[in-house]
Design a protein around this motif. Structure first.
Motif, PDB file in Angstrom:
ATOM      1  N   PHE A  36       0.829  -1.197   0.000  1.00 50.08           N
ATOM      2  CA  PHE A  36       0.000   0.000   0.000  1.00 50.08           C
ATOM      3  C   PHE A  36       0.867   1.252   0.000  1.00 50.08           C
ATOM      4  N   TRP A  37       2.002   1.204   0.718  1.00 55.24           N
ATOM      5  CA  TRP A  37       2.897   2.347   0.757  1.00 55.24           C
ATOM      6  C   TRP A  37       3.491   2.642  -0.616  1.00 55.24           C
ATOM      7  N   PHE A  38       3.868   1.607  -1.361  1.00 57.62           N
ATOM      8  CA  PHE A  38       4.404   1.825  -2.704  1.00 57.62           C
ATOM      9  C   PHE A  38       3.409   2.598  -3.562  1.00 57.62           C
ATOM     10  N   PHE A  39       2.156   2.198  -3.503  1.00 59.26           N
ATOM     11  CA  PHE A  39       1.169   2.866  -4.353  1.00 59.26           C
ATOM     12  C   PHE A  39       0.875   4.282  -3.871  1.00 59.26           C
ATOM     13  N   ILE A  40       0.746   4.474  -2.581  1.00 60.10           N
ATOM     14  CA  ILE A  40       0.490   5.817  -2.056  1.00 60.10           C
ATOM     15  C   ILE A  40       1.685   6.735  -2.341  1.00 60.10           C
ATOM     16  N   ASP A  41       2.902   6.204  -2.237  1.00 63.08           N
ATOM     17  CA  ASP A  41       4.092   6.987  -2.556  1.00 63.08           C
ATOM     18  C   ASP A  41       4.069   7.445  -4.009  1.00 63.08           C
ATOM     19  N   ILE A 117      -0.331  -4.732 -14.299  1.00 65.30           N
ATOM     20  CA  ILE A 117       0.657  -4.962 -15.363  1.00 65.30           C
ATOM     21  C   ILE A 117       0.172  -4.342 -16.673  1.00 65.30           C
ATOM     22  N   THR A 118      -1.125  -4.456 -16.936  1.00 67.63           N
ATOM     23  CA  THR A 118      -1.693  -3.856 -18.145  1.00 67.63           C
ATOM     24  C   THR A 118      -1.568  -2.340 -18.122  1.00 67.63           C
ATOM     25  N   VAL A 119      -1.862  -1.736 -16.962  1.00 59.75           N
ATOM     26  CA  VAL A 119      -1.726  -0.281 -16.842  1.00 59.75           C
ATOM     27  C   VAL A 119      -0.268   0.126 -17.026  1.00 59.75           C
ATOM     28  N   LEU A 120       0.652  -0.640 -16.449  1.00 57.60           N
ATOM     29  CA  LEU A 120       2.076  -0.338 -16.612  1.00 57.60           C
ATOM     30  C   LEU A 120       2.470  -0.344 -18.086  1.00 57.60           C
ATOM     31  N   VAL A 121       2.065  -1.386 -18.784  1.00 59.32           N
ATOM     32  CA  VAL A 121       2.489  -1.509 -20.183  1.00 59.32           C
ATOM     33  C   VAL A 121       1.802  -0.466 -21.068  1.00 59.32           C
ATOM     34  N   LEU A 122       0.483  -0.350 -20.954  1.00 59.47           N
ATOM     35  CA  LEU A 122      -0.236   0.535 -21.877  1.00 59.47           C
ATOM     36  C   LEU A 122      -0.076   2.016 -21.568  1.00 59.47           C
ATOM     37  N   LYS A 123       0.051   2.363 -20.291  1.00 64.30           N
ATOM     38  CA  LYS A 123       0.103   3.781 -19.943  1.00 64.30           C
ATOM     39  C   LYS A 123       1.521   4.333 -19.834  1.00 64.30           C
ATOM     40  N   TYR A 124       2.476   3.467 -19.472  1.00 62.11           N
ATOM     41  CA  TYR A 124       3.823   3.980 -19.198  1.00 62.11           C
ATOM     42  C   TYR A 124       4.904   3.423 -20.129  1.00 62.11           C
ATOM     43  N   VAL A 125       4.836   2.136 -20.491  1.00 64.92           N
ATOM     44  CA  VAL A 125       5.910   1.543 -21.296  1.00 64.92           C
ATOM     45  C   VAL A 125       5.741   1.847 -22.780  1.00 64.92           C
ATOM     46  N   VAL A 126       4.525   1.662 -23.302  1.00 64.81           N
ATOM     47  CA  VAL A 126       4.302   1.862 -24.739  1.00 64.81           C
ATOM     48  C   VAL A 126       4.575   3.304 -25.169  1.00 64.81           C
ATOM     49  N   PRO A 127       4.126   4.329 -24.433  1.00 63.14           N
ATOM     50  CA  PRO A 127       4.498   5.692 -24.838  1.00 63.14           C
ATOM     51  C   PRO A 127       5.976   6.022 -24.645  1.00 63.14           C
ATOM     52  N   GLY A 128       6.695   5.217 -23.853  1.00 63.26           N
ATOM     53  CA  GLY A 128       8.128   5.407 -23.691  1.00 63.26           C
ATOM     54  C   GLY A 128       8.510   6.491 -22.702  1.00 63.26           C
ATOM     55  N   TYR A 129       7.805   6.576 -21.604  1.00 63.81           N
ATOM     56  CA  TYR A 129       8.131   7.581 -20.590  1.00 63.81           C
ATOM     57  C   TYR A 129       9.415   7.206 -19.859  1.00 63.81           C
ATOM     58  N   PRO A 130      10.200   8.212 -19.432  1.00 63.08           N
ATOM     59  CA  PRO A 130      11.441   7.924 -18.697  1.00 63.08           C
ATOM     60  C   PRO A 130      11.147   7.458 -17.275  1.00 63.08           C
ATOM     61  N   TRP A 131      12.217   7.168 -16.515  1.00 61.35           N
ATOM     62  CA  TRP A 131      12.086   6.505 -15.226  1.00 61.35           C
ATOM     63  C   TRP A 131      11.232   7.230 -14.183  1.00 61.35           C
ATOM     64  N   PRO A 132      11.358   8.484 -13.919  1.00 60.97           N
ATOM     65  CA  PRO A 132      10.515   9.000 -12.834  1.00 60.97           C
ATOM     66  C   PRO A 132       9.025   8.812 -13.099  1.00 60.97           C
ATOM     67  N   THR A 133       8.623   8.884 -14.347  1.00 62.54           N
ATOM     68  CA  THR A 133       7.217   8.663 -14.681  1.00 62.54           C
ATOM     69  C   THR A 133       6.906   7.172 -14.750  1.00 62.54           C
ATOM     70  N   LEU A 134       7.840   6.381 -15.208  1.00 57.21           N
ATOM     71  CA  LEU A 134       7.653   4.932 -15.274  1.00 57.21           C
ATOM     72  C   LEU A 134       7.497   4.322 -13.879  1.00 57.21           C
ATOM     73  N   TYR A 135       8.027   4.992 -12.856  1.00 54.37           N
ATOM     74  CA  TYR A 135       7.928   4.511 -11.482  1.00 54.37           C
ATOM     75  C   TYR A 135       6.471   4.369 -11.030  1.00 54.37           C
ATOM     76  N   PHE A 136       5.562   5.173 -11.559  1.00 55.14           N
ATOM     77  CA  PHE A 136       4.163   5.088 -11.151  1.00 55.14           C
ATOM     78  C   PHE A 136       3.580   3.716 -11.492  1.00 55.14           C
ATOM     79  N   GLY A 137       3.876   3.230 -12.665  1.00 54.44           N
ATOM     80  CA  GLY A 137       3.382   1.913 -13.064  1.00 54.44           C
ATOM     81  C   GLY A 137       4.097   0.780 -12.358  1.00 54.44           C
ATOM     82  N   VAL A 138       5.411   0.927 -12.169  1.00 55.09           N
ATOM     83  CA  VAL A 138       6.177  -0.102 -11.454  1.00 55.09           C
ATOM     84  C   VAL A 138       5.719  -0.200 -10.008  1.00 55.09           C
ATOM     85  N   ALA A 139       5.462   0.931  -9.364  1.00 56.59           N
ATOM     86  CA  ALA A 139       4.979   0.927  -7.987  1.00 56.59           C
ATOM     87  C   ALA A 139       3.608   0.280  -7.892  1.00 56.59           C
TER      88      ALA A 139
END
Length: 170
Positions: A36-41, A117-139
């Motif tokens: 829960f902390w990962f997501f709230i962070d 995982i779907t949100v991570l791939v479709l919202k963050y990986v496919v558009p090619g966002y860099p790491w600080p933004t990619l962290y939202f999906g990984v978290a």
């Protein structure tokens, strides 16, 4: 071997150790809090310190909500209800109902993890966002995986059979 068994081999019985049971409950709580902390962070970072146009929206919250609901459903089922088609549980047909509810809980949790995982791939990986933004999906994925692991640890530790258990209720 009886033919009415669900599995061919019996499940191993865990030792009835109250220290093991307590450690499992605390470990499950720590995993849930960590997930829960990962997501709230990620949500707070998205709103406060993120300089890009991508933020954590309600779509990112849906997998976490599904995982938490699945955890509540799974941990509301006692292990003894899964194989209890006897008269001690108000007649027949209780086991299949408990199995259906348990399946629903696992489906909610699996949907939550696969949704993250779907949100991570479709919202963050496919558009090619860099790491600080990619962290939202990984978290989101790490949080859902920790909540799923927390549910498994809690269910196993709560269903350790104790030799002497006293249930006091008013």
């Amino acid at each position: 071997m009886t033919t009415s068994r669900l599995w061919r081999f019996p499940m191993p019985k865990l030792p009835s150790n109250p220290v093991l049971r307590t450690a499992g409950v605390y470990t499950a709580g720590a995993l849930f809090a960590l997930g829960f902390w990962f997501f709230i962070d990620a949500s707070v970072y998205s709103k406060v310190a993120n300089r890009s146009d991508v933020h954590v929206k309600f779509v990112d919250w849906i997998p976490l909500i599904c995982s938490i609901l699945g955890m509540l459903v799974i941990n509301s089922i006692e292990k003894s209800r899964l194989s209890a088609d006897s008269f001690s549980y108000s007649g027949g047909g209780v086991a299949w109902k408990a199995r259906l509810v348990l399946f629903t809980g696992f489906a909610l949790m699996a949907g939550g993890l696969s949704g993250s995982i779907t949100v991570l791939v479709l919202k963050y990986v496919v558009p090619g966002y860099p790491w600080p933004t990619l962290y939202f999906g990984v978290a989101n994925v790490v949080g859902n995986a920790a909540i799923m692991l927390s549910c498994i640890v809690l269910w196993v530790s709560q269903n350790i059979e104790e030799d002497y258990t006293y249930n006091l209720s008013l």
